[in-house]
Enzyme design. Structure first.
Site, PDB file in Angstrom:
ATOM      1  N   TYR B 254       0.819  -1.212   0.000  1.00  0.00           N
ATOM      2  CA  TYR B 254       0.000   0.000   0.000  1.00  0.00           C
ATOM      3  C   TYR B 254       0.853   1.262   0.000  1.00  0.00           C
ATOM      4  O   TYR B 254       0.414   2.312  -0.463  1.00  0.00           O
ATOM      5  CB  TYR B 254      -1.014  -0.026   1.142  1.00  0.00           C
ATOM      6  CG  TYR B 254      -2.220  -0.864   0.768  1.00  0.00           C
ATOM      7  CD1 TYR B 254      -3.218  -0.331  -0.038  1.00  0.00           C
ATOM      8  CD2 TYR B 254      -2.328  -2.191   1.149  1.00  0.00           C
ATOM      9  CE1 TYR B 254      -4.300  -1.088  -0.442  1.00  0.00           C
ATOM     10  CE2 TYR B 254      -3.411  -2.964   0.757  1.00  0.00           C
ATOM     11  CZ  TYR B 254      -4.399  -2.407  -0.039  1.00  0.00           C
ATOM     12  OH  TYR B 254      -5.474  -3.163  -0.443  1.00  0.00           O
ATOM     13  N   HIS B 411      -5.705  -3.400   6.672  1.00  0.00           N
ATOM     14  CA  HIS B 411      -5.027  -4.378   5.824  1.00  0.00           C
ATOM     15  C   HIS B 411      -3.901  -5.107   6.559  1.00  0.00           C
ATOM     16  O   HIS B 411      -3.150  -5.865   5.947  1.00  0.00           O
ATOM     17  CB  HIS B 411      -4.474  -3.703   4.564  1.00  0.00           C
ATOM     18  CG  HIS B 411      -5.542  -3.289   3.594  1.00  0.00           C
ATOM     19  ND1 HIS B 411      -6.383  -4.203   2.992  1.00  0.00           N
ATOM     20  CD2 HIS B 411      -5.926  -2.072   3.135  1.00  0.00           C
ATOM     21  CE1 HIS B 411      -7.225  -3.560   2.195  1.00  0.00           C
ATOM     22  NE2 HIS B 411      -6.980  -2.271   2.270  1.00  0.00           N
TER      23      HIS B 411
END
Lengths: 712, 712
Positions: B254, B411
């Site tokens: 990310y 996440h």
């Protein structure tokens, strides 16, 4: 070719050989006349330079380590075995280094080592660790290793010959090479006269030695057999061991291995008796064999893993480096061989290697010409064969292989009409190869694992028809060697390529047929792979058709019934005991499919399912107490529990791509639909499907070679 | 850095922005002053040429297909979604093609398409397929996609600005860009003011648009938040979203995604207000973030798959192409960045890309400087972090990653003190990454699979300590977000590198510690990986330590008990339900080992086993009804059924090689022996082993940073 045979007859009868040869050294891979050119080439051509640098490093390491010629004692992998193996490699490297650099220390190393051998060889008995049923060597436990040793060592001797004082040469020849010649042609006579690749190594060692130390009698024996009657020997081997298309019956992996002594002995003959035109002998069979070896690879260089085969073997192996260099320099300078040499990333430091490196440096390489081909098996070419269909450029080629060859001796697998599919640089429908960790001592001494027999050779380990969960020919070599499949059709046009074959004896009372097609359809980027497999019998059988695949199933048309706990083996024997049954489903009576994602591309297998057909999803690994098997292998098995006749029709579309860098997916949906069998009887299979709504109807006329496939 | 902050304060207070900008176009990635140079560069520098050729092909394909601006209707993967995504890519490609070729057809395409959007945008309602809990876009189902659309589209507009008649520009700005600015700062205000990467996309779109169409007020908002008070906005994001080392808390996958809007908006600021020195802001945080992104890869370019991550993502992704080009051209021209650019195989067709391609062509590239590093987490750098140790050249580097970072938001995986090991170009001890087939519609719509939660996030899916077959923090995000591991020691000398960390809250009443070491031993080619994992508790627990490995076990010191049929799941929950238990063995009370063969190299893991320790061999795939998991994943789990305190000491030797081409194996035997724990208490672990008979004794002093590791 009678011309060549006559030359040979004359040469041998008139005793050209017996008169001895014009002796000059070196005269095999590197020759006296070319040394200056090779030296310049090492300076000028990158591939020759890097190849020589490797050889020289090896030579320098050998000299740094010093000479060690131990009394033979250990079997494969043991100290004396590895040391003697190392010794011939070191001598050969030093021989080349001597010729290229002119530095006498390299020649001295070879001389000193050979003298050490000469001082001991005669006193050595047969190797103490001999294998049962094998003739032992004196240096190694199998005589085969002694042959290999001599094939390399005699080259090293040839390379440094002129730098060894005459007295030392006499010692080496009298006390090492002559005793070796004697041993190979007496104690090993049986192997010497064998029409088999062990025989090739033996007689090549003898023949090459005969040329180098000028013993014409031994050359004669090598060429014509120990009785010099031509019934055995090198020429008989060239006549018998390859099919007319250059295929060697054991399969690509062993063909590669068998090639080396053929090529290097032929090259020695060529250098000493060029008038014999050995490379043209038997319709240029050696040239065909080298070509066949290359055609038996996919575009990534990997040999088709037919029969016992280590799957990581590619045309980068030394045998093919010899083969390609000699083919280019001595047989026919085809520019596409340079492409293979580039991928091999090295050349032999030799006359041939010089030409290859020079022409690569001159930019002459062209992409290797892979072609669709039927390579017949059997020395008359009438014992089945391998069918290869290819489509697309080498950078992204579709390729299928249909195995319709004979058994291939003891290393053969029971997989008549096995189908492999390659695309996008790798395997899609794959073969296990052999169950073996080569040279990994902890895994069964590096030998073939027990699972090679219980799994890898069994029919269900391959992509072909299995009846009643038993292997072809009951898994019995003797039965399997009696028969071979018959070619029904091979044709390769731009739009449609087809290979079709039949096998009537794998099962009592079942006729097996397989027809595999690459079909170019307008509007699709890649050819469709169409595959029709039939079992025809008077009686009911269970018919299974496994597809071992690489990748991950991402979609299927049917409901899976995945076993989520208490996973069970699918069967008890013939390989089925090694399968975990992950899921079993009934198929609809219509167009079913499975989609596999592999290496960023989709493969959708459309299945013309009839009623009562099943799909079994399996993974490998049950009943494997020593964890010998690769458990990542997966298959879907199309299965018909009970039928007298069964036809499996699949259409595999190769489509779309995912791009992990850009995080996009395109073309994930298949364009094929409505696959259906319209008619299926003894002489015909008719089936239809649609591509982007356009209808196609295909008819296979099994008994009509002239109109085998009709498309409407 | 107060200097930079003062410049900013001055700039913003004094209203530099409000006065408007010197308007010239283009002025973001490609700038007017450099167009001539870029055109010449395309002709001269191979990497710029090939990069431009790709862009131009994309532009030509777009023009060939024609303009299609459909009324928004579909969700992700659907037709209107994909078309609008395609449109911004096409406009951007055409914008670049116009500037480089000067051909007005490209500019006309952008203009015509923008006019189509302008004609409709205001009439479109919010997207009909909005996701619950998400602000919808008008073009796409999530506003995030609208932001991305605008970030690209405003660049395309900037590129063709001067080729659009003033009247059309007024139409486009009035009826498309102004309404978009309004929508983003009103309907999407919540996101606009979020300190989160969605916020970055939103404000970057707004800020870039503000610069290009000269709306200083929107630029102000983008920089300082909608209230213009600096509590939110770009500067606040730069202050808060990265750790002082440039690490982004969600993890490398990310981080890569989050980088793009940061980099491109910063570049826009730099072009319009260079006096603000945005790249130096907050201790040059953007430069650090780009550097951290690259350091978070292995030498094959793959990001460490920490937390939710697609494992095939590498630094070839577009975000890092922007990042590397801008870092090199606008921040600091480090020659090793050129190595990355070469591996990316493309540059942005831009001022920055020109410099990169030019310097690569000039041969200035140097190998990328991977380094051992502790990358702290948390915006103050005090919330744990990632420890990376590296040894050897980029061509064959050993690398370990110890994950001691905070949870990383939604996440995040529950894998405190997870250890990854890389060698020989790939993974050895590996991580599953996320359970997802990105963009594969048939696999759960391409979204995270249910198994991402039941498997990939669970502790046992990782190489770290599991107590009582339950996951860290009970697998609860809220609990996990409260705490982070503590760094005990990071040090990297030539001979010994160490990273040690502690986590006290993953389980009630258990202190977890891990100390991982790369140790260079004379006489070995590769460093030893020494790993000491402890669980310390007042009560008894079951302690499991999984090692997920790539390769095949070829040897082990203990008797395996392989389940040959009726394979069962190891557990019921927390990921254990997905494990097939293949074998369970008791270890000897001594030096045990497992040898793995991976990619032609051996890895022998020596285990200091105490009594009652077990090894469980597992494969993945149980309880997976939709076949979502990669079943080829394998682990050995070191397991202590019952203990209050447990210390697992392993020494992994990387050794030997097999050569499938030459069919040789060397160095297959490990040189390490006699591994033994001598003492283990609250403050110390002392253990010993031998390498080629030389004895080594290591002491870990957990509470003494100055003498953390002692070697005798």
């Amino acid at each position: 070719m009678m011309g060549i045979r006559k030359i040979w007859a004359a040469a041998l009868v008139l005793g050209t050989a017996v008169q001895g040869f014009a002796q000059q050294h070196p005269n095999i891979m590197l020759t006296k006349a070319n040394i200056a050119a090779v030296r310049q080439g090492v300076a000028k051509y990158p591939l020759l330079r890097s190849s020589f640098n490797e050889v020289k490093q090896q030579a320098d390491r050998a000299i740094a380590k010093g000479i060690d010629v131990p009394v033979p004692k250990d079997g494969a992998g043991g100290y004396t075995h590895e040391q003697h193996k190392q010794n011939y490699q070191s001598m050969n490297a030093c021989g080349i280094a001597y010729q290229v650099t002119g530095d006498k220390k390299y020649a001295a190393f070879v001389k000193d080592m050979l003298l050490k051998y000469a001082a001991q060889y005669e006193s050595w008995p047969q190797h103490p660790k001999k294998k049962s049923n094998q003739i032992p060597g004196k240096i190694f436990w199998q005589c085969l290793n002694d042959f290999v040793w001599q094939v390399y060592t005699i080259q090293a001797y040839d390379l440094v010959h002129d730098a060894i004082p005459a007295g030392d040469r006499a010692t080496i020849e009298q006390h090492l090479f002559m005793p070796i010649l004697h041993y190979f042609t007496n104690e090993c006579k049986e192997t010497f006269d064998l029409i088999h690749n062990h025989g090739t190594w033996c007689l090549s060692a003898v023949g090459m030695t005969g040329y180098v130390i000028n013993k014409p009698d031994y050359v004669q024996m090598a060429l014509k057999g120990s009785a010099k009657d031509g019934k055995t020997g090198f020429l008989a081997q060239l006549d018998q061991l390859f099919s007319p298309d250059g295929y060697y019956t054991e399969g690509p992996y062993y063909q590669r291995y068998a090639m080396l002594p053929f090529v290097i002995f032929a090259k020695t003959i060529q250098q000493n008796q060029p008038q014999l035109q050995i490379f043209k002998y038997h319709n240029s069979i050696l040239s065909k064999a080298i070509d066949a070896s290359l055609q038996l690879t996919y575009t990534n260089g990997a040999f088709f893993p037919v029969n016992d085969a280590m799957k990581d073997k590619t045309f980068q192996s030394e045998e093919l480096v010899y083969g390609v260099d000699i083919a280019y320099a001595d047989i026919k300078s085809q520019a596409d061989l340079l492409d293979v040499a580039k991928q091999q990333k090295r050349v032999m430091v030799s006359d041939a290697g010089l030409r290859v490196a020079k022409d690569i440096a001159a930019g002459k390489a062209k992409p290797f010409q892979y072609r669709s081909a039927w390579l017949s098996d059997g020395n008359k070419g009438d014992e089945g064969g391998l069918g290869i269909l290819r489509s697309g450029p080498n950078t992204d080629q579709q390729c299928i292989l249909l195995k319709a060859a004979s058994q291939g001796m003891g290393h053969g697998h029971f997989d008549r009409l096995n189908l492999l599919y390659y695309d996008n640089g790798g395997e899609i429908f794959s073969d296990y190869g052999s169950a073996r960790f080569l040279n990994i001592e902890s895994k069964f001494g590096g030998d073939y694992l027990p699972e090679n027999k219980t799994w890898a050779k069994q029919t269900v380990a391959h992509n072909t028809l299995v009846a009643d969960e038993t292997s072809h020919y009951g898994g019995e070599l003797k039965n399997a060697e009696k028969y071979h499949p018959e070619l029904l059709k091979f044709a390769a046009s731009e739009q449609l390529q087809v290979i079709s074959a039949e096998e009537d004896h794998a099962y009592d009372g079942i006729k097996m047929q397989r027809t595999s097609i690459l079909f170019k359809v307008p509007g699709l980027d890649k050819d469709l792979l169409i595959d029709v497999v039939r079992g025809l019998s008077g009686k009911d059988h269970q018919y299974d058709l496994p597809f071992w695949y690489q990748g991950h199933i991402t979609d299927q048309s049917f409901k899976t019934n995945v076993v989520t706990n208490n996973l069970k083996a699918l069967g008890k024997k013939d390989g089925y005991q090694h399968l975990w049954l992950n899921s079993q489903s009934n198929l609809h009576n219509g167009d079913d499919h499975i989609t596999i994602l592999n290496n960023l591309r989709f493969y959708t297998i459309h299945i013309a399912a009839d009623s009562a057909m099943q799909v079994k999803l399996v993974t490998l690994g049950a009943n494997d107490p020593n964890m010998d098997l690769r458990t990542e292998e997966k298959a879907f098995i199309l299965s018909k529990p009970k039928a007298a006749n069964q036809t499996f029709v699949t259409v595999t579309e190769t489509h779309g791509r995912t791009d992990p860098t850009g995080e996009t997916t395109t073309g994930a949906a298949s364009n094929v639909s409505d696959l259906k069998v319209l008619k299926d009887d003894e002489t015909q299979t008719i089936f239809a499907f649609r591509v982007k709504q356009k209808a196609y109807k295909l008819t296979i006329n099994y008994t009509n070679k002239n109109n085998f496939i009709q498309i409407n």
